[in-house]
Design an enzyme around this catalytic site. Structure first.
Site, PDB file in Angstrom:
ATOM      1  N   CYS A  53       1.035  -1.215  -0.130  1.00 54.75           N
ATOM      2  CA  CYS A  53      -0.232  -0.018   0.007  1.00 54.75           C
ATOM      3  C   CYS A  53       0.830   1.164   0.086  1.00 54.75           C
ATOM      4  CB  CYS A  53      -1.047   0.174   1.307  1.00 54.75           C
ATOM      5  SG  CYS A  53      -2.072  -1.289   1.111  1.00 54.75           S
ATOM      6  N   GLU A  55       0.736   3.664   1.817  1.00 53.51           N
ATOM      7  CA  GLU A  55       1.165   4.160   3.256  1.00 53.51           C
ATOM      8  C   GLU A  55       2.369   3.374   3.683  1.00 53.51           C
ATOM      9  OE1 GLU A  55      -1.817   3.470   2.329  1.00 53.51           O
ATOM     10  OE2 GLU A  55      -3.343   4.196   3.118  1.00 53.51           O
TER      11      GLU A  55
HETATM   12  N1  THU Z   1      -4.397   0.559  -1.017  1.00 54.79           N
HETATM   13  C1  THU Z   1      -3.575   1.453  -0.562  1.00 54.79           C
HETATM   14  O1  THU Z   1      -2.429   1.698  -1.177  1.00 54.79           O
HETATM   15  N2  THU Z   1      -4.012   2.093   0.581  1.00 54.79           N
HETATM   16  C2  THU Z   1      -5.083   1.929   1.422  1.00 54.79           C
HETATM   17  O2  THU Z   1      -5.133   2.619   2.226  1.00 54.79           O
HETATM   18  C3  THU Z   1      -6.047   1.141   0.758  1.00 54.79           C
HETATM   19  C4  THU Z   1      -5.604   0.061  -0.475  1.00 54.79           C
HETATM   20  C5  THU Z   1      -4.223  -0.023  -2.458  1.00 54.79           C
HETATM   21  C6  THU Z   1      -3.834  -1.358  -2.300  1.00 54.79           C
HETATM   22  C7  THU Z   1      -3.994  -2.088  -3.881  1.00 54.79           C
HETATM   23  O3  THU Z   1      -2.892  -1.442  -4.719  1.00 54.79           O
HETATM   24  C8  THU Z   1      -5.312  -0.891  -4.086  1.00 54.79           C
HETATM   25  O4  THU Z   1      -5.265  -0.226  -3.286  1.00 54.79           O
HETATM   26  C9  THU Z   1      -6.720  -1.622  -4.212  1.00 54.79           C
HETATM   27  O5  THU Z   1      -6.894  -2.275  -2.871  1.00 54.79           O
END
Ligand code: THU
Length: 131
Positions: A53, A55
């Site tokens: 993710c 973050e």
């Molecule tokens: N994702 C994030 O990068 N941060 C979040 O807070 C929620 C989800 C990403 C993971 C994945 O690449 C995409 O969003 C769909 O879940």
């Protein structure tokens, strides 16, 4: 650094998101106690499960540069809606964020939601709990 400036830094990297599987772009910007901003985007993987993710990308960039304390984190996404950090990211950030540090969400109308980190993960398990 104010919240809008931190959100702007996240927006500046959103297009770097590597998200060919979900087409959901996420970007984060972390302000550390040393006054430095580290940005990150989600980096997906063909295995799906190895996806990182936004973050955690921002967090590991900061920690790799020697940072250990984050003051606030801003999060935006391509959905235009407020995007909340997932549970894994909340737990991961807990090693570097106090309950009183801030999580700033922004949508595409320029609105902000600001939470105390502790509100988003009450009763968090912390390293100090390891005995
Ligand atoms: N994702 C994030 O990068 N941060 C979040 O807070 C929620 C989800 C990403 C993971 C994945 O690449 C995409 O969003 C769909 O879940």
């Amino acid at each position: 650094m104010n919240n809008q400036e931190l959100i702007s830094q996240a927006k500046a990297v959103l297009s770097n998101s590597y998200s060919p599987y979900s087409n959901f772009k996420v970007a984060a910007a972390i302000l550390t106690e040393n006054g430095i901003v580290y940005t990150g985007v989600n980096v997906e993987n063909a295995s799906y499960g190895a996806t990182i993710c936004a973050e955690r990308t921002a967090a590991v960039k900061a920690v790799s540069e020697g940072e250990r304390k984050f003051i606030k984190i801003a999060i935006i996404s391509s959905s235009g809606e407020f995007t909340y950090p997932c549970g894994i990211c909340r737990q991961f950030l807990a090693d570097f964020m106090d309950d009183a540090s801030e999580v700033i969400l922004s949508n595409d109308k320029g609105e902000e939601k600001v939470f105390k980190f502790g509100e988003l993960i009450p009763g968090v398990f912390r390293g100090e709990d390891i005995k």
